[in-house]
Design a protein around this motif. Structure first.
Motif, PDB file in Angstrom:
ATOM      1  N   UNK A  54      52.438 -44.739  72.273  1.00  0.00           N
ATOM      2  CA  UNK A  54      51.110 -45.036  71.728  1.00  0.00           C
ATOM      3  C   UNK A  54      50.012 -44.579  72.682  1.00  0.00           C
ATOM      4  N   UNK A  55      49.009 -43.910  72.112  1.00  0.00           N
ATOM      5  CA  UNK A  55      47.897 -43.378  72.912  1.00  0.00           C
ATOM      6  C   UNK A  55      46.650 -43.375  72.040  1.00  0.00           C
ATOM      7  N   UNK A  56      45.833 -44.436  72.114  1.00  0.00           N
ATOM      8  CA  UNK A  56      44.659 -44.560  71.229  1.00  0.00           C
ATOM      9  C   UNK A  56      43.696 -43.388  71.301  1.00  0.00           C
ATOM     10  N   UNK A  57      43.437 -42.876  72.502  1.00  0.00           N
ATOM     11  CA  UNK A  57      42.479 -41.772  72.643  1.00  0.00           C
ATOM     12  C   UNK A  57      43.010 -40.509  71.964  1.00  0.00           C
ATOM     13  N   UNK A  58      44.273 -40.194  72.209  1.00  0.00           N
ATOM     14  CA  UNK A  58      44.868 -39.016  71.575  1.00  0.00           C
ATOM     15  C   UNK A  58      44.938 -39.200  70.068  1.00  0.00           C
ATOM     16  N   UNK A  59      45.255 -40.413  69.633  1.00  0.00           N
ATOM     17  CA  UNK A  59      45.347 -40.680  68.202  1.00  0.00           C
ATOM     18  C   UNK A  59      44.015 -40.416  67.510  1.00  0.00           C
ATOM     19  N   UNK A  60      42.925 -40.835  68.119  1.00  0.00           N
ATOM     20  CA  UNK A  60      41.609 -40.617  67.521  1.00  0.00           C
ATOM     21  C   UNK A  60      41.321 -39.121  67.372  1.00  0.00           C
ATOM     22  N   UNK A  61      41.567 -38.368  68.423  1.00  0.00           N
ATOM     23  CA  UNK A  61      41.303 -36.931  68.384  1.00  0.00           C
ATOM     24  C   UNK A  61      42.216 -36.214  67.379  1.00  0.00           C
ATOM     25  N   UNK A  62      43.489 -36.572  67.377  1.00  0.00           N
ATOM     26  CA  UNK A  62      44.442 -35.916  66.483  1.00  0.00           C
ATOM     27  C   UNK A  62      44.191 -36.289  65.025  1.00  0.00           C
ATOM     28  N   UNK A  63      43.795 -37.530  64.781  1.00  0.00           N
ATOM     29  CA  UNK A  63      43.470 -37.953  63.416  1.00  0.00           C
ATOM     30  C   UNK A  63      42.262 -37.198  62.896  1.00  0.00           C
ATOM     31  N   UNK A  64      41.284 -36.996  63.763  1.00  0.00           N
ATOM     32  CA  UNK A  64      40.095 -36.229  63.360  1.00  0.00           C
ATOM     33  C   UNK A  64      40.468 -34.797  62.992  1.00  0.00           C
ATOM     34  N   UNK A  65      41.378 -34.199  63.772  1.00  0.00           N
ATOM     35  CA  UNK A  65      41.804 -32.833  63.474  1.00  0.00           C
ATOM     36  C   UNK A  65      42.604 -32.780  62.167  1.00  0.00           C
ATOM     37  N   UNK A  66      43.488 -33.752  61.964  1.00  0.00           N
ATOM     38  CA  UNK A  66      44.248 -33.816  60.710  1.00  0.00           C
ATOM     39  C   UNK A  66      43.302 -33.993  59.528  1.00  0.00           C
ATOM     40  N   UNK A  67      42.285 -34.836  59.714  1.00  0.00           N
ATOM     41  CA  UNK A  67      41.302 -35.072  58.667  1.00  0.00           C
ATOM     42  C   UNK A  67      40.553 -33.782  58.330  1.00  0.00           C
ATOM     43  N   UNK A  68      40.171 -33.044  59.348  1.00  0.00           N
ATOM     44  CA  UNK A  68      39.453 -31.787  59.136  1.00  0.00           C
ATOM     45  C   UNK A  68      40.315 -30.802  58.355  1.00  0.00           C
ATOM     46  N   UNK A  69      41.576 -30.713  58.735  1.00  0.00           N
ATOM     47  CA  UNK A  69      42.486 -29.786  58.056  1.00  0.00           C
ATOM     48  C   UNK A  69      42.746 -30.216  56.612  1.00  0.00           C
TER      49      UNK A  69
END
Length: 269
Positions: free
Chosen positions: A211-226
């Motif tokens: 679990x990594x909250x900071x990475x999760x936020x960034x990766x979720x944003x990228x998934x959302x963009x895609x």
């Protein structure tokens, strides 16, 4: 992963993993790829996608050349979370298994639109359901066994232990080759009502070691963009405009439109 005009596709990296597995049978690159229109270098490109008919033909070719009808089971057992790109890394960063599954359900279209996912809890059992959105032809058993066993393997990595109390369900007849794999975990039950990975529901809220909250936020944003880019190219706006107005009058709510489109309210918003 984006959808091809006129059909679905699969990430080239999925076929690359299958090709790498086939090399264990002594098959060289020429034997695997000649006449397919594919190359190992092309499949290694994270942005490369393969039309589903081509992917199906390649998978069946590998099965024939290796003379291993159960190669889908072996492929599933060597699946790694990182094989799923940004979505895989987002799943690895999730806080709990429940959140990891929610990410898979929401963002799976950025990998392929040929499959969809859902979660159902019934008593003490959880069902990670898999739905076919395309025709996999003669490779159905290969694709679905690789996918569901691969999900089990990823779950093991996320939880840091083997999930022994789990079963793969497939709504396919039992293939003859499965007799040779009955001793291999996870157990696969054929002839079931749905395709699903079935496990103890108590695992859903187990914390994940990675679990990594900071990475999760960034990766979720990228998934959302895609995902937004995918739906935009698929004419989502036009579909929403048609769906929002009821034939009998009035407007559909946000959750009603999201349900018709098969996405979450958050993604639609």
């Amino acid at each position: 992963m984006t959808e091809h005009s006129g059909g679905h596709g699969l990430p080239g990296t999925y076929l690359l993993h299958l090709a790498n597995l086939a090399e264990r049978w002594g098959l060289d690159e020429r034997a695997l790829f000649d006449g397919t229109g594919l190359t190992k270098e092309g499949l290694a490109d994270p942005a490369f996608e393969v039309p589903l008919p081509v992917a199906n033909a390649f998978a069946e070719r590998v099965r024939r050349l290796t003379s291993e009808p159960g190669i889908g089971i072996l492929l599933g057992l060597q699946t790694y979370t990182s094989a799923h790109g940004y979505l895989g890394f987002a799943v690895m960063s999730a806080m709990t298994l429940r959140q990891a599954i929610a990410l898979t359900i929401e963002y799976s279209p950025i990998r392929t639109t040929a499959l969809a996912f859902d979660l159902k809890v019934d008593g003490g059992r959880a069902f990670l359901l898999v739905y076919e959105r395309a025709d996999f032809g003669s490779t159905r058993d290969l694709v679905l066994s690789a996918l569901l066993i691969g999900l089990w393997q990823i779950g093991n990595v996320l939880l840091g232990r083997e999930i022994r109390e789990s079963t793969v369900h497939l709504s396919l007849p039992t293939p003859d080759y499965y007799k040779r794999f009955q001793h291999v975990r996870p157990s696969v039950r054929f002839g079931q009502p749905e395709h699903a990975l079935v496990f103890d529901a108590a695992l859903l809220d187990q914390p994940l070691a990675s679990a990594d909250p900071a990475s999760l936020r960034l990766l979720s944003e990228e998934c959302d963009r895609r995902l937004r880019s995918l739906w935009s190219r698929a004419g989502l706006v036009d579909r929403v405009q048609r769906l929002v107005i009821r034939v009998e009058g009035g407007l559909r709510s946000l959750d009603e439109v999201a349900a018709v489109l098969g996405m979450s309210e958050r993604t639609l918003r």
